[in-house]
Structure formats: C-alpha cells, structure tokens
Design a protein around this motif. Structure first.
Motif, PDB file in Angstrom:
ATOM      1  N   TYR A 172       0.642  -1.337   0.012  1.00  0.00           N
ATOM      2  CA  TYR A 172       0.086  -0.082   0.092  1.00  0.00           C
ATOM      3  C   TYR A 172       0.820   1.449   0.093  1.00  0.00           C
ATOM      4  O   TYR A 172       0.233   2.478   0.233  1.00  0.00           O
ATOM      5  CB  TYR A 172      -1.003  -0.037   0.999  1.00  0.00           C
ATOM      6  CG  TYR A 172      -2.033  -1.148   1.045  1.00  0.00           C
ATOM      7  CD1 TYR A 172      -3.210  -0.844   0.672  1.00  0.00           C
ATOM      8  CD2 TYR A 172      -1.716  -2.273   1.442  1.00  0.00           C
ATOM      9  CE1 TYR A 172      -4.097  -1.917   0.189  1.00  0.00           C
ATOM     10  CE2 TYR A 172      -2.799  -3.670   1.166  1.00  0.00           C
ATOM     11  CZ  TYR A 172      -3.647  -3.344   0.655  1.00  0.00           C
ATOM     12  OH  TYR A 172      -4.686  -4.279   0.604  1.00  0.00           O
ATOM     13  N   SER A 173       2.124   1.101  -0.318  1.00  0.00           N
ATOM     14  CA  SER A 173       3.096   2.267  -0.409  1.00  0.00           C
ATOM     15  C   SER A 173       4.004   2.042  -1.357  1.00  0.00           C
ATOM     16  O   SER A 173       4.604   0.545  -1.466  1.00  0.00           O
ATOM     17  CB  SER A 173       3.561   2.861   0.865  1.00  0.00           C
ATOM     18  OG  SER A 173       4.202   1.825   1.559  1.00  0.00           O
ATOM     19  N   GLU A 185       3.612   1.505 -10.652  1.00  0.00           N
ATOM     20  CA  GLU A 185       5.344   1.385 -10.875  1.00  0.00           C
ATOM     21  C   GLU A 185       5.929   2.675 -10.145  1.00  0.00           C
ATOM     22  O   GLU A 185       6.963   2.796 -10.281  1.00  0.00           O
ATOM     23  CB  GLU A 185       5.837   1.116 -12.238  1.00  0.00           C
ATOM     24  CG  GLU A 185       5.397  -0.515 -12.657  1.00  0.00           C
ATOM     25  CD  GLU A 185       4.026  -0.627 -13.061  1.00  0.00           C
ATOM     26  OE1 GLU A 185       3.577   0.484 -13.829  1.00  0.00           O
ATOM     27  OE2 GLU A 185       3.388  -1.635 -12.734  1.00  0.00           O
ATOM     28  N   GLY A 186       5.134   3.737  -9.919  1.00  0.00           N
ATOM     29  CA  GLY A 186       5.685   5.038  -9.635  1.00  0.00           C
ATOM     30  C   GLY A 186       5.937   5.039  -8.470  1.00  0.00           C
ATOM     31  O   GLY A 186       6.015   4.276  -7.559  1.00  0.00           O
ATOM     32  N   PHE A 187       5.924   6.598  -7.726  1.00  0.00           N
ATOM     33  CA  PHE A 187       6.338   7.024  -6.313  1.00  0.00           C
ATOM     34  C   PHE A 187       5.153   7.287  -5.845  1.00  0.00           C
ATOM     35  O   PHE A 187       4.704   8.748  -6.024  1.00  0.00           O
ATOM     36  CB  PHE A 187       7.636   8.149  -6.591  1.00  0.00           C
ATOM     37  CG  PHE A 187       7.767   8.713  -5.615  1.00  0.00           C
ATOM     38  CD1 PHE A 187       8.329   8.205  -4.272  1.00  0.00           C
ATOM     39  CD2 PHE A 187       7.986  10.032  -5.737  1.00  0.00           C
ATOM     40  CE1 PHE A 187       8.619   9.056  -3.323  1.00  0.00           C
ATOM     41  CE2 PHE A 187       8.574  10.936  -4.892  1.00  0.00           C
ATOM     42  CZ  PHE A 187       8.756  10.179  -3.461  1.00  0.00           C
ATOM     43  N   TRP A 188       4.598   6.708  -5.021  1.00  0.00           N
ATOM     44  CA  TRP A 188       3.397   6.908  -4.273  1.00  0.00           C
ATOM     45  C   TRP A 188       3.081   6.508  -2.868  1.00  0.00           C
ATOM     46  O   TRP A 188       3.664   5.601  -2.363  1.00  0.00           O
ATOM     47  CB  TRP A 188       2.143   6.510  -5.331  1.00  0.00           C
ATOM     48  CG  TRP A 188       2.439   4.902  -5.454  1.00  0.00           C
ATOM     49  CD1 TRP A 188       2.862   4.340  -6.670  1.00  0.00           C
ATOM     50  CD2 TRP A 188       1.589   3.911  -4.800  1.00  0.00           C
ATOM     51  NE1 TRP A 188       2.645   3.108  -6.621  1.00  0.00           N
ATOM     52  CE2 TRP A 188       2.062   2.826  -5.512  1.00  0.00           C
ATOM     53  CE3 TRP A 188       0.871   3.581  -3.566  1.00  0.00           C
ATOM     54  CZ2 TRP A 188       1.727   1.304  -4.980  1.00  0.00           C
ATOM     55  CZ3 TRP A 188       0.662   2.477  -3.181  1.00  0.00           C
ATOM     56  CH2 TRP A 188       0.931   1.369  -4.081  1.00  0.00           C
ATOM     57  N   TRP A 189       1.895   6.897  -2.258  1.00  0.00           N
ATOM     58  CA  TRP A 189       1.816   6.574  -0.939  1.00  0.00           C
ATOM     59  C   TRP A 189       0.229   6.350  -1.046  1.00  0.00           C
ATOM     60  O   TRP A 189      -0.578   6.991  -1.693  1.00  0.00           O
ATOM     61  CB  TRP A 189       1.776   7.674   0.255  1.00  0.00           C
ATOM     62  CG  TRP A 189       1.464   7.539   1.646  1.00  0.00           C
ATOM     63  CD1 TRP A 189       0.325   8.009   2.117  1.00  0.00           C
ATOM     64  CD2 TRP A 189       2.142   6.968   2.610  1.00  0.00           C
ATOM     65  NE1 TRP A 189       0.278   7.736   3.441  1.00  0.00           N
ATOM     66  CE2 TRP A 189       1.414   6.983   3.728  1.00  0.00           C
ATOM     67  CE3 TRP A 189       3.543   6.309   2.452  1.00  0.00           C
ATOM     68  CZ2 TRP A 189       1.876   6.293   4.885  1.00  0.00           C
ATOM     69  CZ3 TRP A 189       3.868   5.522   3.658  1.00  0.00           C
ATOM     70  CH2 TRP A 189       3.028   5.782   4.894  1.00  0.00           C
ATOM     71  N   ASP A 190      -0.183   5.372  -0.010  1.00  0.00           N
ATOM     72  CA  ASP A 190      -1.603   5.055  -0.048  1.00  0.00           C
ATOM     73  C   ASP A 190      -2.175   4.336  -1.181  1.00  0.00           C
ATOM     74  O   ASP A 190      -2.666   5.030  -2.089  1.00  0.00           O
ATOM     75  CB  ASP A 190      -2.530   6.325   0.205  1.00  0.00           C
ATOM     76  CG  ASP A 190      -3.990   6.115   0.778  1.00  0.00           C
ATOM     77  OD1 ASP A 190      -4.351   4.742   0.449  1.00  0.00           O
ATOM     78  OD2 ASP A 190      -4.659   6.850   1.129  1.00  0.00           O
ATOM     79  N   SER A 193      -6.033   5.572  -2.219  1.00  0.00           N
ATOM     80  CA  SER A 193      -6.253   6.884  -2.670  1.00  0.00           C
ATOM     81  C   SER A 193      -5.132   7.008  -3.832  1.00  0.00           C
ATOM     82  O   SER A 193      -5.498   7.809  -4.776  1.00  0.00           O
ATOM     83  CB  SER A 193      -6.151   7.808  -1.650  1.00  0.00           C
ATOM     84  OG  SER A 193      -7.158   7.647  -0.752  1.00  0.00           O
ATOM     85  N   PHE A 194      -4.179   6.246  -3.791  1.00  0.00           N
ATOM     86  CA  PHE A 194      -3.152   6.270  -4.678  1.00  0.00           C
ATOM     87  C   PHE A 194      -2.656   7.695  -4.959  1.00  0.00           C
ATOM     88  O   PHE A 194      -2.841   8.615  -5.991  1.00  0.00           O
ATOM     89  CB  PHE A 194      -3.678   5.768  -6.123  1.00  0.00           C
ATOM     90  CG  PHE A 194      -2.628   5.417  -7.053  1.00  0.00           C
ATOM     91  CD1 PHE A 194      -1.232   4.824  -6.724  1.00  0.00           C
ATOM     92  CD2 PHE A 194      -2.559   6.076  -8.427  1.00  0.00           C
ATOM     93  CE1 PHE A 194      -0.352   4.601  -7.788  1.00  0.00           C
ATOM     94  CE2 PHE A 194      -1.478   5.900  -9.403  1.00  0.00           C
ATOM     95  CZ  PHE A 194      -0.425   5.128  -9.069  1.00  0.00           C
ATOM     96  N   ILE A 195      -2.061   8.188  -3.994  1.00  0.00           N
ATOM     97  CA  ILE A 195      -1.347   9.575  -3.948  1.00  0.00           C
ATOM     98  C   ILE A 195       0.002   9.640  -4.438  1.00  0.00           C
ATOM     99  O   ILE A 195       1.019   9.100  -3.945  1.00  0.00           O
ATOM    100  CB  ILE A 195      -1.320  10.041  -2.452  1.00  0.00           C
ATOM    101  CG1 ILE A 195      -2.698  10.136  -1.743  1.00  0.00           C
ATOM    102  CG2 ILE A 195      -0.816  11.437  -2.163  1.00  0.00           C
ATOM    103  CD1 ILE A 195      -2.675  10.361  -0.340  1.00  0.00           C
ATOM    104  N   LEU A 196       0.319  10.218  -5.758  1.00  0.00           N
ATOM    105  CA  LEU A 196       1.351  10.371  -6.379  1.00  0.00           C
ATOM    106  C   LEU A 196       2.349  11.428  -5.719  1.00  0.00           C
ATOM    107  O   LEU A 196       1.700  12.371  -5.133  1.00  0.00           O
ATOM    108  CB  LEU A 196       1.264  10.759  -7.604  1.00  0.00           C
ATOM    109  CG  LEU A 196       0.454   9.696  -8.662  1.00  0.00           C
ATOM    110  CD1 LEU A 196       0.282  10.117 -10.090  1.00  0.00           C
ATOM    111  CD2 LEU A 196       1.531   8.602  -8.838  1.00  0.00           C
TER     112      LEU A 196
END
Length: 208
Positions: A172-173, A185-190, A193-196
């Motif tokens: 989840y992060s 594949e990116g840089f995210w949290w949550d 909610s998928f927070i970039l």
C-alpha cells in the motif's frame, strides 16, 4: 517543479536548511532546561528530483546509494545497526504532486538483520495522511528485483512495482518506486487513494 521551488517549500515547512553537508540536520530539542543533541535525525531515504535510479538490486539496497545532499538510500545494513537496540522512532515527510504536505510518524521502528532479510517492524502511527500505508508492510521482509522475499506466489512485487521495499502482496505504499511514472510502478503513498508524490524524506532518531 524546479529545485529552487522544492527548497522554498521545504524551508517553509521547516523540513530542511540549505545548504547542508550531511544527513544529520534535525534541530535539537529543548528538554528539561537544556538542549538535547540526541534528538538529531538520521535521514535514510530522500526522493526530490528523480536523478537517482531506485530500481536496483539487493546489494545496492544493502550497502546504500545516491548522494546525501540529494536523492539517496542509506542502506539496509546501516538501518539495522541504527535500530537494532530499539527505542527508535521514524518520521516520513512527503509532498504530493498536487503540492500538499504530508507527515507520518511511527513511535517504534526497527529493521531486522540480513539473516531475516531486513524485516520491518513498526508501531505507534500518527500523522495527517489519509491512512497508515505502511501498516500492511509491517513484519515484511525487504525485496528487490533480484531478491524476492514478498508474500506473493504469482509475481515479484519489486519487479512489478519497480522498486525495493517491504512488499507483502504487494502493498500500500511504494516510496522507492519509479520517480517519473504515474501508475503503480511509480512513487506513491496510500494504495487506496493512490497519492502520487514529488518528494519524500524518511528519517529516524532515538526517542527522547
């Protein structure tokens, strides 16, 4: 966003002082009538401009890579040595791609030995993020593209999400994911909610 704009945002929130020559930059705390230098933090991860590739193998994540004045990873073995005696707290400061500042803290943070693949142990969450997105990574071993220690029987999460992390199935992060991508594949949290993100800094210190 330019590097100068990053510096302005970080200074505004009191996250950083520029220039700096080392990773130890947290301000001392005034406790019981005296300054306690033990409150200083050891930064172990920073992402700020994407100029360092974090899609690396096991050896690099164990030993560390990057530049402590920019994007870097301190190293799993160093993290184990810092945290093995306990009484360590961890803080993550993040800036979303929409410009919001997020901070999360863990009262207890420990990284296990290499013989246990640097297992993550955390507890005591607080912060202003939408949810605790490390909770499901708790008690997970670290995985990289060439060292699969996650819980998925169908894939290597580190390869799928292009990073090195305490993946479960997968999680989840993804704070060590591809800085420039805008998908999983990116840089995210949550993971809900998928927070970039456009910035992260992870740091530890002894509890005062």
């Amino acid at each position: 966003m330019s590097l100068n704009n990053y510096k302005w945002i970080l200074l505004m929130f009191g996250i950083a002082n520029y220039p700096r020559s080392s990773a130890n930059f947290c301000m001392r705390r005034y406790v019981d009538g005296k300054w306690i230098s033990a409150g200083d933090c050891e930064v172990f991860q920073r992402r700020m401009n994407g100029d360092v590739d974090f899609y690396r193998g096991w050896y690099d994540y164990v030993k560390g890579f990057g530049d402590t004045d920019g994007d870097f990873w301190l190293g799993l073995e160093a993290l184990h040595q810092i945290t093995k005696e306990g009484n360590i707290e961890m803080k993550i400061e993040m800036i979303t791609r929409d410009g919001f500042y997020l901070v999360v803290k863990y009262r207890n943070f420990r990284i296990g030995p290499g013989s246990d693949n640097y297992r993550l142990t955390i507890s005591g969450y607080s912060g202003n993020a939408t949810r605790d997105s490390l909770a499901r990574h708790n008690n997970r071993q670290f995985s990289t593209k060439d060292a699969d220690h996650d819980l998925s029987s169908k894939k290597n999460c580190a390869s799928k999400w292009e990073g090195g992390w305490w993946y479960g199935t997968c999680g989840y992060s993804n704070l060590n994911g591809n800085f420039h991508k805008t998908d999983r594949e990116g840089f995210w949290w949550d993971g809900y909610s998928f927070i970039l993100l456009s910035y992260s800094e992870m740091k530890v210190r002894k509890r005062l």
